[in-house]
Scaffold this active site. Sequence first.
Site, PDB file in Angstrom:
ATOM      1  N   MET A   1      -0.069   1.172   5.057  1.00  0.00           N
ATOM      2  CA  MET A   1      -0.802   1.584   6.234  1.00  0.00           C
ATOM      3  C   MET A   1      -2.008   0.662   6.445  1.00  0.00           C
ATOM      4  SD  MET A   1      -2.545   5.301   6.933  1.00  0.00           S
ATOM      5  CE  MET A   1      -1.026   6.114   6.432  1.00  0.00           C
TER       6      MET A   1
ATOM      7  N   ASP B   1      -4.723  -4.552   6.063  1.00  0.00           N
ATOM      8  CA  ASP B   1      -5.215  -5.380   4.967  1.00  0.00           C
ATOM      9  C   ASP B   1      -4.209  -6.482   4.657  1.00  0.00           C
ATOM     10  OD1 ASP B   1      -6.734  -6.301   2.841  1.00  0.00           O
ATOM     11  OD2 ASP B   1      -5.860  -4.878   1.410  1.00  0.00           O
TER      12      ASP B   1
ATOM     13  N   HIS C   1      -2.605  -1.065  -3.337  1.00  0.00           N
ATOM     14  CA  HIS C   1      -3.686  -0.091  -3.211  1.00  0.00           C
ATOM     15  C   HIS C   1      -3.355   1.104  -4.107  1.00  0.00           C
ATOM     16  CE1 HIS C   1      -4.261  -1.830   1.084  1.00  0.00           C
ATOM     17  NE2 HIS C   1      -4.877  -2.567   0.172  1.00  0.00           N
TER      18      HIS C   1
ATOM     19  N   SER D   1       0.847  -1.186   0.000  1.00  0.00           N
ATOM     20  CA  SER D   1       0.000   0.000   0.000  1.00  0.00           C
ATOM     21  C   SER D   1       0.880   1.232   0.000  1.00  0.00           C
ATOM     22  CB  SER D   1      -0.948  -0.028   1.207  1.00  0.00           C
ATOM     23  OG  SER D   1      -1.821   1.076   1.185  1.00  0.00           O
ATOM     24  N   THR D   2       0.821   2.043   1.047  1.00  0.00           N
ATOM     25  CA  THR D   2       1.568   3.296   1.087  1.00  0.00           C
ATOM     26  C   THR D   2       3.057   3.069   0.862  1.00  0.00           C
ATOM     27  OG1 THR D   2      -0.001   3.939   2.802  1.00  0.00           O
ATOM     28  CG2 THR D   2       1.860   5.424   2.403  1.00  0.00           C
TER      29      THR D   2
END
Length: 357
Positions: free
Chosen positions: A294, A297, A201, A175-176
């Site tokens: 972050m 998930d 993401h 993600s991030t």
Amino acid sequence: MYTVLVIDDSPSMRRIIKDMINSIDEFEVIGVATDAYDAREKIKEYEPDLVTIDINMPKMDGVTFLRNLMRLHPMPAVVISGESVRGNDIFDDGAVGFIPKPDTGESMNSFSDRIKDTLLNLTFLLKRYTLKKPPALKKSNKVLTNIEYKVHPDEVIPLRAAKFPGMRLIAIGSSTGGVESLLRVFRKLPGDLPPILITQHIPYGFSNSFAHRLNDNSEVEVCEAKDGMILEKGHAYLAPGNMHLTIEKYANEYRTKLLDTKKVSQHKPSVDVLFRSVNNAVGGAAMAVMMTGMGDDGTIAMKELHDNGAYTVAQNEESCVVFGMPMKAIQAGAVKDIVHLDEIAEYIIDFSRGKKR
């Protein structure tokens, strides 16, 4: 609450974009700017979490401003422009999102929905750059709490974990900070690996550009996944920005299956959904890699993979942009090895060659 600076030379478009963003609970427009020079001063004054940039602006075009911004004051930027042809270019220039302005005949509700979907997906990319901003500039005391699962993976794809291992397969969740981190990993990968599945993401409409960027920087053939693709050696499949990526077994083949269902842990695509399907299809023959991001998930399904004998790896805190998803997986007892970002490619290669650690 994430603060936004809207940059657009059109007074009507500034007002429209401002009102649409302010209608999203997690976002607040902290200021507007008419051109790049006005924006420069207001970025210094407000230190927003995110800027939106038009391409066609007086004095300095949006692409030039974006490049200067990434060089001098890197921060998350979304291009909102009528020049959709520039989508791939602005991604390379550092933007984290692209939203085409409405075409003739498109309703404002549709445009508003596209802005909302993109920005909500970007909440997990907003910490890609570390920004220190004075507390006094915060206009809201709203705190983003730890994210809870609104939909359990069982409601999206039931657990039917494969008891007997199938083909070797590598699944990656991020993600991030994942965009640049995945690039660093893929640059080191040879082209003869087992199939790789990726859930990053990323906003809708941008995943295809990112897949091309990965493909251009790796010996692995990378593409945005489409429904029904046969998994092939030396290929990687990136989840589209608005669909869950899963796999299913057909006879002696494994194929991609895209699910247009509910979000899991506020994500679509979700790492949990990918990891669950990999566990169902190949079980202990899989390798799962949890990278920077972050939230949590992927934790539930990675624990299921771990307990089913799959090889699970998490990126270490030192090399993460945000040590959220890997930390949660480690805390859940879902990880066998914790490794630096620059070592992940080596671990993937060793796994594909059958080397045990």
